[in-house]
Motif scaffolding. Structure first.
Motif, short mmCIF file in Angstrom:
data_model
loop_
_atom_site.label_atom_id
_atom_site.label_comp_id
_atom_site.label_asym_id
_atom_site.label_seq_id
_atom_site.Cartn_x
_atom_site.Cartn_y
_atom_site.Cartn_z
N GLY A 106 4.70 32.79 -5.07
CA GLY A 106 5.35 31.86 -4.16
C GLY A 106 4.77 31.77 -2.77
N ALA A 107 3.53 32.24 -2.58
CA ALA A 107 2.89 32.19 -1.27
C ALA A 107 1.49 31.60 -1.41
CB ALA A 107 2.84 33.59 -0.65
N PRO A 108 1.37 30.28 -1.59
CA PRO A 108 0.06 29.65 -1.78
C PRO A 108 -0.80 29.76 -0.53
CG PRO A 108 1.74 27.98 -1.50
CD PRO A 108 2.48 29.29 -1.64
N GLY B 277 10.21 42.09 -4.24
CA GLY B 277 10.69 41.28 -3.12
C GLY B 277 9.83 40.04 -2.94
N ARG B 278 10.03 39.35 -1.83
CA ARG B 278 9.30 38.11 -1.58
C ARG B 278 7.94 38.38 -0.95
NH1 ARG B 278 13.34 33.53 0.62
NH2 ARG B 278 11.58 32.28 -0.12
N TYR B 279 7.04 37.40 -1.08
CA TYR B 279 5.68 37.53 -0.56
C TYR B 279 5.44 36.51 0.54
CZ TYR B 279 4.59 40.62 -4.44
OH TYR B 279 4.58 41.67 -5.32
N THR B 280 4.50 36.83 1.42
CA THR B 280 4.15 35.96 2.53
C THR B 280 2.63 35.86 2.61
OG1 THR B 280 4.02 37.72 4.18
CG2 THR B 280 6.19 36.78 3.76
N LEU B 281 2.15 35.21 3.66
CA LEU B 281 0.72 35.06 3.88
C LEU B 281 0.24 35.94 5.03
CD1 LEU B 281 0.36 31.21 3.42
CD2 LEU B 281 0.00 33.03 1.75
N PRO B 282 -1.03 36.28 5.05
CA PRO B 282 -1.53 37.21 6.08
C PRO B 282 -1.77 36.57 7.43
CG PRO B 282 -3.33 36.52 4.66
CD PRO B 282 -2.08 35.95 4.06
N LEU B 283 -1.78 35.24 7.50
CA LEU B 283 -2.05 34.54 8.76
C LEU B 283 -1.02 33.44 8.97
CD1 LEU B 283 -5.91 34.14 8.32
CD2 LEU B 283 -4.76 35.79 9.81
N ARG B 284 -0.72 33.13 10.22
CA ARG B 284 0.23 32.07 10.55
C ARG B 284 -0.41 30.93 11.31
NH1 ARG B 284 5.50 35.69 12.39
NH2 ARG B 284 5.76 36.78 10.40
#
Length: 217
Positions: free
Chosen positions: A213-215, A82-89
């Motif tokens: 895809g999550a720099p 699946g897709r990836y995200t970052l741990p902080l916003r």
């Protein structure tokens, strides 16, 4: 996230947890997250000071083995990560990069330290299952997620844990809040990615996320 597990966050996994995971892994999805940017770089504050955490590694090994045995019996099929995200916003400061040489048993810093104020929301970087959610020694309050690709993400030094062992999480689901628990000089998130469960199998979190895809930086 599974909201129906009644155990305390530091309780060991049960057969019921693992069977719930079997069902959850068939349904869990993922959502994208826009990357926040690091606002500065420092190596002199808000970092990890602990080395090998035997208490944490023992608990993780036991939990991972128990879950794996249940998954095997349940015949859980492999699914795409699946897709990836970052741990902080929100903006953060990189207070210690991955691979910095030091007194750690591995000989280097096994994750990346992202300095943010205590209480900053922390999110899962990929869909997976919570293997461990508890307080131990050097890592303090920490959450470990086994992601769909078989890698493990460790989120350490949290001030608060919001998930429980056995819960399935989507990418971008909140798992806790940043802090300075364990051996840390100040509030930050220690993000560690392992190719396998054991200590020493760490890989560069920045490269890992960037390739998916999550720099981060």
């Amino acid at each position: 996230m599974d909201h129906h597990i009644a155990k305390a966050p530091d309780a060991p996994p049960t057969r019921r947890d693992a069977l719930r995971v079997a069902a959850g892994l068939l349904a869990v999805g993922a959502v994208p997250l826009t990357a926040p940017r690091a606002v500065a770089h420092s190596h002199d504050a808000d970092v990890c000071t602990g080395g090998y955490d035997a208490e944490f590694e023992t608990a993780l090994a036991e939990a991972a083995a128990q879950f794996q045995a249940e998954w095997d019996r349940a015949g859980i099929p492999e699914r795409p990560p699946g897709r990836y995200t970052l741990p902080l916003r929100r903006g953060f400061r990189v207070s210690a990069r991955y691979g910095v040489r030091g007194d750690w048993l591995a000989g280097h810093h096994t994750g990346i330290d992202l300095a943010v104020p205590t209480g900053t929301p922390v999110y899962a970087v990929a869909s997976g299952v919570v293997i461990l959610a508890r307080r131990s020694g050097a890592y303090g309050k920490a959450v470990t997620v086994r992601m769909r690709d078989g890698h493990y993400a460790v989120f350490a030094h949290l001030s608060r844990i919001k998930v429980r062992p056995g819960a399935t999480v989507r990418a971008g689901a909140r798992i806790g809040s940043s802090g300075a628990t364990g051996r840390a000089t100040g509030p930050h998130l220690h993000l560690e990615i392992r190719s396998r469960r054991r200590y020493g199998s760490d890989i560069d979190p920045v490269r890992y996320l960037a390739r998916r895809g999550a720099p981060l930086l």
